[in-house]
Write an enzyme that holds these catalytic residues in place. Structure first.
Site, PDB file in Angstrom:
ATOM      1  N   LYS A 174       0.864  -1.171   0.000  1.00 35.67           N
ATOM      2  CA  LYS A 174       0.000   0.000   0.000  1.00 35.67           C
ATOM      3  C   LYS A 174       0.911   1.235   0.000  1.00 35.67           C
ATOM      4  CE  LYS A 174      -2.613   3.423   1.371  1.00 35.67           C
ATOM      5  NZ  LYS A 174      -2.051   4.756   1.124  1.00 35.67           N
ATOM      6  N   GLY A 227       5.745   5.408   9.231  1.00 38.94           N
ATOM      7  CA  GLY A 227       4.773   6.501   9.265  1.00 38.94           C
ATOM      8  C   GLY A 227       4.605   7.053  10.654  1.00 38.94           C
ATOM      9  N   SER A 228       3.415   7.531  10.942  1.00 44.59           N
ATOM     10  CA  SER A 228       3.157   8.244  12.196  1.00 44.59           C
ATOM     11  C   SER A 228       3.058   7.297  13.380  1.00 44.59           C
ATOM     12  CB  SER A 228       1.859   9.044  12.082  1.00 44.59           C
ATOM     13  OG  SER A 228       0.728   8.172  12.102  1.00 44.59           O
ATOM     14  N   VAL A 231      -0.690   5.851  13.912  1.00 44.69           N
ATOM     15  CA  VAL A 231      -1.028   4.708  13.056  1.00 44.69           C
ATOM     16  C   VAL A 231      -0.201   3.495  13.456  1.00 44.69           C
ATOM     17  CG1 VAL A 231      -1.021   3.844  10.694  1.00 44.69           C
ATOM     18  CG2 VAL A 231      -1.750   6.182  11.156  1.00 44.69           C
ATOM     19  N   GLU A 249       8.611   1.750  11.933  1.00 40.86           N
ATOM     20  CA  GLU A 249       9.512   2.898  12.029  1.00 40.86           C
ATOM     21  C   GLU A 249       8.636   4.142  12.033  1.00 40.86           C
ATOM     22  OE1 GLU A 249      12.581   3.069  12.739  1.00 40.86           O
ATOM     23  OE2 GLU A 249      12.944   0.913  12.648  1.00 40.86           O
ATOM     24  N   CYS A 283      12.293  11.451   8.626  1.00 40.28           N
ATOM     25  CA  CYS A 283      12.225  11.016  10.017  1.00 40.28           C
ATOM     26  C   CYS A 283      13.555  11.232  10.725  1.00 40.28           C
ATOM     27  CB  CYS A 283      11.789   9.561  10.113  1.00 40.28           C
ATOM     28  SG  CYS A 283      12.847   8.412   9.212  1.00 40.28           S
ATOM     29  N   GLU A 380       7.150  16.336  16.746  1.00 39.71           N
ATOM     30  CA  GLU A 380       7.669  16.232  15.383  1.00 39.71           C
ATOM     31  C   GLU A 380       6.904  17.179  14.466  1.00 39.71           C
ATOM     32  OE1 GLU A 380       9.190  12.708  12.477  1.00 39.71           O
ATOM     33  OE2 GLU A 380       7.195  12.442  13.341  1.00 39.71           O
TER      34      GLU A 380
END
Length: 482
Positions: A174, A227-228, A231, A249, A283, A380
C-alpha cells in the site's frame, strides 16, 4: 491525462469502485499529474488472495534465482533513473539531484539484497548424539503487508520489498497517497525484471481504509510500516491480537549537539543539510540544535544567515536548495507549528513565510530562546523548522537530548574524541553521527530507533532477515545401517 491501475495477480486493473484520485504537483498546486485508483477493501482482498496463492511457488524458487530478478530490477531502475526522478520531483517536491540520488539508492538496495542470495541461510550446531545432524534453516513468513510513506517514495519501499522478496515472501504493498507515480515505477521495474504474477501486488488508495484491512487479515503474516506514531500504535495492537509479526519505524525529534570546541562552519553546514534537505521531511531530519553556551550566539547567527541565503523554489532549477512541502496539509501543519512557537515565546530569527500564490512553500525557519519543554522542541514538525536550545555543558546537552520520547537519530560536533565517545555511550538513539548530519543511512547497516521511534526492530542490512524470516530447527538422526 494518464490514469494508472492497481497491480493484482500480475494484471493492471482499476479499482472495483471505478473511482480515481488526482495526483497533485506540490510546486504548482493547480496541476494534476495523473490519476490513480481510489481502492477499497474489496481490491485489497483480491490482492491478498493473489499474494497467498503465489506464495507456495515463490518460496520454492531458488534464492539465487530470486536474486537474479533483483539484479535485473536494479539495472532497470538505474537505466530509468532520470525519468523516475523527474516524476518523483513532480509529485513529492524534493530537488532533482535528491530525487536522482534516492532512485539510485533504491537500485543499490536491490543489488545488496540480490547479493544476500549467496549468504548463509542457516547454521549447523554440535549435537550431544553424534548420529544427529542438528541445524537451523531460515524460511519466509508468508504474505507480508508493506505500508510506506511519501517522503522517500522509492528508497523506503525498496528497503522493505527487496528483503521480503529475496527471503521468499510475497507482498501486498500500500504506497503513500501522495506519491503513487513513483510506486508505479518501482513496481514496473520488478515486473519487467521477471517477477512472477502475484508475488507483488500494489493497491492504491486511502490509508484509513486499506491500512486497517491489511493489518487485520489473517492471511497476512507480517506488517512492515513507516509513518506516524498514532497509526503505528494501532498496527501494533491489531497485529499483536492476531499473533502476526510487525515492524514499525515512526517519529523522530532529532537533535544536533554543538559543543564549544566544534568546527563552526562544519556544524552549521551539517545542520543545514540535516534540517533543510527534502524540506525537512525526513524522520531523521535535524529538528533541535543544542548548543553549548560559549558558542550559542555565534552559531545561531551563522545558522540564520545561511538559511536566509538558501534558494527556495522550483525543484527542477539547478540552483534550488529546497523545494515545496509535499501537500497543502503538510504546509498548514508546519505553519501551525510556527505560530505555536511564537505563542510559546520562542524568538523567530528567520523564515516562517510562504512563497507565491501556488505551491506549498515555507521558507527555512530558525527559532531561538526556545523552552526545551515547549511543543516546537518536543513534537515532530516534519518541515524546515529548527529550534536552537542552549546547554551549559556536555552533561546538560546529553540530558536534553535524552528527555525526548523519540530516539531515532542524533549528531554531535566536537574535536574532542573523549567527549564524542561519551556522547555515543550515553545517548538514547538508534543512530549516532559524529561530526556529520543526522540524516542519511547506508543500505548494508541496521536502521531504526529507540523509544517511541520504532518497535525495537531494525531495517536494512542483515537485520532485515530477522523480520522477513522465521527459524526452523532440525534434528536429523542418521538411520542405522541395514
Amino acid at each position: 491525462m494518464t490514469s494508472y491501475h492497481n497491480l493484482i495477480a500480475g494484471r493492471w486493473v482499476g479499482a472495483q469502485s471505478g473511482r480515481l484520485r488526482p495526483n497533485v504537483n506540490p510546486t504548482k498546486s493547480s496541476e494534476i499529474i495523473a490519476e490513480f485508483p481510489e481502492s477499497d477493501g474489496l481490491d485489497l482482498q483480491n490482492a491478498i488472495t493473489a499474494a497467498a496463492a503465489a506464495f507456495p511457488k515463490w518460496r520454492s524458487v531458488s534464492i539465487v534465482a530470486r536474486g537474479e530478478i533483483l539484479y535485473r530490477a536494479a539495472d532497470l531502475l538505474t537505466a530509468r533513473a532520470e525519468l523516475i526522478a523527474k516524476d518523483l520531483v513532480l509529485e513529492e517536491g524534493k530537488t532533482l539531484p535528491e530525487a536522482i540520488g534516492e532512485t539510485m539508492r533504491a537500485a543499490a538496495i536491490f543489488r545488496y539484497y540480490a547479493g544476500e542470495a549467496r549468504q548463509e541461510t542457516g547454521e549447523v550446531y554440535a549435537a550431544s548424539d553424534p548420529s544427529t545432524l542438528l541445524y537451523t534453516r531460515r524460511e519466509p513468513i508468508g504474505v507480508v503487508g508493506v505500508i510506506t510513506p511519501w517522503n522517500f517514495p522509492i528508497a523506503i519501499p525498496a528497503w522493505k520489498i527487496a528483503p521480503a522478496l529475496i527471503y521468499g515472501n510475497t507482498l501486498v504493498w500500500k504506497p503513500a497517497d501522495l506519491t503513487p507515480l513513483t510506486a508505479y515505477h518501482l513496481t514496473s521495474a520488478l515486473v519487467d525484471a521477471g517477477l512472477p504474477e502475484g508475488v507483488i501486488n500494489v493497491v492504491f488508495g486511502p490509508g484509513s481504509v486499506l491500512g486497517p484491512a491489511l493489518t487485520t487479515d489473517n492471511k497476512v503474516r507480517g506488517i512492515s510500516f513507516t509513518g506516524s506514531n498514532k497509526v503505528g500504535r494501532n498496527i501494533a495492537i491489531a497485529s499483536a491480537e492476531l499473533g502476526k509479526k510487525y515492524q514499525l519505524e515512526m517519529g523522530g525529534k532529532n537533535a544536533v549537539v554543538v559543543l564549544a570546541d566544534a568546527d563552526l562552519d562544519l556544524a552549521v553546514e551539517m545542520t543545514i543539510r540535516g534540517a533543510m534537505r527534502s524540506t525537512g521531511q525526513k524522520c531523521t531530519a535535524t529538528s533541535r540544535v543544542i548548543v553549548e553556551a560559549p558558542l550559542l550566539n555565534t552559531f545561531t547567527e551563522a545558522l540564520a544567515e545561511r538559511c536566509r541565503n538558501l534558494a527556495v523554489g522550483n525543484p527542477f532549477d539547478s540552483q534550488t536548495y529546497m523545494g515545496p512541502l509535499a501537500s497543502l496539509d503538510q504546509q498548514r501543519t508546519v505553519l501551525d507549528y510556527i505560530q505555536i512557537g511564537k505563542e510559546e515565546g520562542a524568538r523567530l530569527v528567520t523564515g516562517g513565510e510562504t512563497l507565491g500564490s501556488e505551491g506549498f512553500f515555507v521558507t527555512p525557519t530558525v527559532f531561538t530562546d526556545v523552552d526545551p519543554n515547549s511543543r516546537i522542541a518536543t513534537e515532530e514538525i516534519f518541515g524546515p523548522v529548527v529550534s536552537v536550545v542552549p546547554a551549559a555543558n556536555l552533561s546538560d546537552a546529553i540530558g536534553l537530548v535524552n528527555t525526548s520520547r523519540f530516539g531515532l537519530s542524533t549528531a554531535v560536533f566536537t574535536r574532542d574524541i573523549g567527549k564524542a565517545m561519551r556522547y555515543v555511550d550515553e545517548i538514547e538513539c538508534g543512530i549516532v553521527h559524529v561530526n556529520s548530519e543526522t540524516a542519511g543511512a547506508e543500505p548494508h547497516v541496521p536502521f531504526g530507533g529507540m523509544k517511541e521511534s520504532s518497535s525495537n526492530s531494525r531495517e536494512q542490512g542483515k537485520s532485515a532477515r530477522e523480520f522477513y524470516t522465521q527459524v526452523k530447527t532440525v534434528y536429523f538422526d542418521k538411520p542405522s545401517p541395514a
